[in-house]
Design an enzyme around this catalytic site. Sequence first.
Site, PDB file in Angstrom:
ATOM      1  N   LEU A 197     -62.909  48.049 -10.933  1.00  0.00           N
ATOM      2  CA  LEU A 197     -63.743  46.954 -10.436  1.00  0.00           C
ATOM      3  C   LEU A 197     -64.918  47.443  -9.589  1.00  0.00           C
ATOM      4  O   LEU A 197     -65.821  46.667  -9.276  1.00  0.00           O
ATOM      5  CB  LEU A 197     -62.900  45.988  -9.596  1.00  0.00           C
ATOM      6  CG  LEU A 197     -61.841  45.183 -10.353  1.00  0.00           C
ATOM      7  CD1 LEU A 197     -60.860  44.549  -9.371  1.00  0.00           C
ATOM      8  CD2 LEU A 197     -62.499  44.118 -11.220  1.00  0.00           C
ATOM      9  N   GLU A 221     -36.648  46.544   2.053  1.00  0.00           N
ATOM     10  CA  GLU A 221     -35.462  46.646   1.189  1.00  0.00           C
ATOM     11  C   GLU A 221     -35.233  48.078   0.716  1.00  0.00           C
ATOM     12  O   GLU A 221     -34.787  48.321  -0.386  1.00  0.00           O
ATOM     13  CB  GLU A 221     -35.568  45.704  -0.035  1.00  0.00           C
ATOM     14  CG  GLU A 221     -36.117  44.337   0.225  1.00  0.00           C
ATOM     15  CD  GLU A 221     -35.301  43.496   1.179  1.00  0.00           C
ATOM     16  OE1 GLU A 221     -34.276  43.981   1.681  1.00  0.00           O
ATOM     17  OE2 GLU A 221     -35.701  42.353   1.440  1.00  0.00           O
ATOM     18  N   PHE A 239     -25.615  44.577   3.198  1.00  0.00           N
ATOM     19  CA  PHE A 239     -26.038  45.381   2.051  1.00  0.00           C
ATOM     20  C   PHE A 239     -25.912  44.609   0.748  1.00  0.00           C
ATOM     21  O   PHE A 239     -26.712  44.787  -0.177  1.00  0.00           O
ATOM     22  CB  PHE A 239     -25.225  46.670   1.977  1.00  0.00           C
ATOM     23  CG  PHE A 239     -25.680  47.737   2.943  1.00  0.00           C
ATOM     24  CD1 PHE A 239     -26.799  47.566   3.727  1.00  0.00           C
ATOM     25  CD2 PHE A 239     -24.979  48.926   3.071  1.00  0.00           C
ATOM     26  CE1 PHE A 239     -27.218  48.543   4.629  1.00  0.00           C
ATOM     27  CE2 PHE A 239     -25.384  49.914   3.958  1.00  0.00           C
ATOM     28  CZ  PHE A 239     -26.508  49.719   4.736  1.00  0.00           C
TER      29      PHE A 239
END
Length: 385
Positions: A339, A364, A237
């Site tokens: 776009l 994560e 961790f």
Amino acid sequence: MANSDVLNLDALLTADELELRDTVRAFVDARIRPNIAAWYEDAFFPVEVVKEMGALGLLGMHLTGYGCPGRSAVEYGIAEMELEAGDSGLRTFVSVQGSLAMTAIHKWGSEEQKNTYLPGMARGEVIGCFGLTEPTAGSDPSSMATRAVRTETGWVLSGAKRWIGLASIAQVAVVWASTEEGVRGFLVPTDIEGFSATVIEPKLSMRASIQCDLKFDGVRLPASAILPGAKGLRGPFSCLNEARYGIIWGAMGAARDSYECVLKYSLERLQFDKPLAAYQLTQQKLVNMLLEIQKGTLLAIHTGRMKDAGTLEPVQISVGKLNNCREAIKICRDARAILGGNGITLDYSPLRHANNLESVRTYEGTDEVHTLILGSHITGIPAFR
């Protein structure tokens, strides 16, 4: 673009930090931008840039000693932001190498292990990977099935891991396994008998990166393979928090690149005899992107300053990881919309960034995990089960 830093966030950075940003940005412009479309299309990770990153001091850059650069947390974050403006896959390499594998050795390894691996890893001559996630356990590592059994001469490692970055090109794997004394970390040479790494493909995300399945078929390790300082889940961790911190910055790099791409496009693209940028709906999209990029970057800088001051708490990392990934992926998708049809080609970066961020948002700690970390913090009631 100068007019995009409306809050003048550059004023919050030192001359050294701005110089580092310019150096990494120049590297991205020279080595990543001209090639990334082809790398992504071909699902190719450019191993040749690894030593170049090492020469720039980008590998384990927040670590001190053992040949590591010893830069600040903010400097590390700035580098991650610039790298992810190029591509999440390249930023992920630096994260896996430095924030996960090198941090595990630096924080929990013996002096012999640190001296053996860290200098070469900092130069990019040795590549490491970090084996925590398993086929049946991602968000809940406490249920890991990979096991290490003590023998008279060392350990026997058996089990499997999944979604392990760099494993097929790594020389050493940091592997976390259950033992009779709890979760422990081991340094496993990847050329050892019984170790195998299989590249996961095809992928729709992180294509210019490598993720693998690992198998450990009775891998025999010497007693010296164990990381002596890491006992329990605190070990892995602590490394995950380093990687999560870098993501806070990196996600804003992808968002910023997408915004800058469509700002330029909308000023040049004509529709109904005037540029797209002249329309109110386009301006609204651009303003919303800019606001979230500025806020997310401010959050990253503040988080980095706390980290350098030694006051940063894990729950604060969850704030940044959850917020910046969530906002970045929305920015990239909205940029793709501006776009139009051109946005689905690799001539433009936003959809590539959005696809990559699907992975960044997941690894994560998923949105759900970080939401529940924050929920537990503000209510005092853990809601994971």
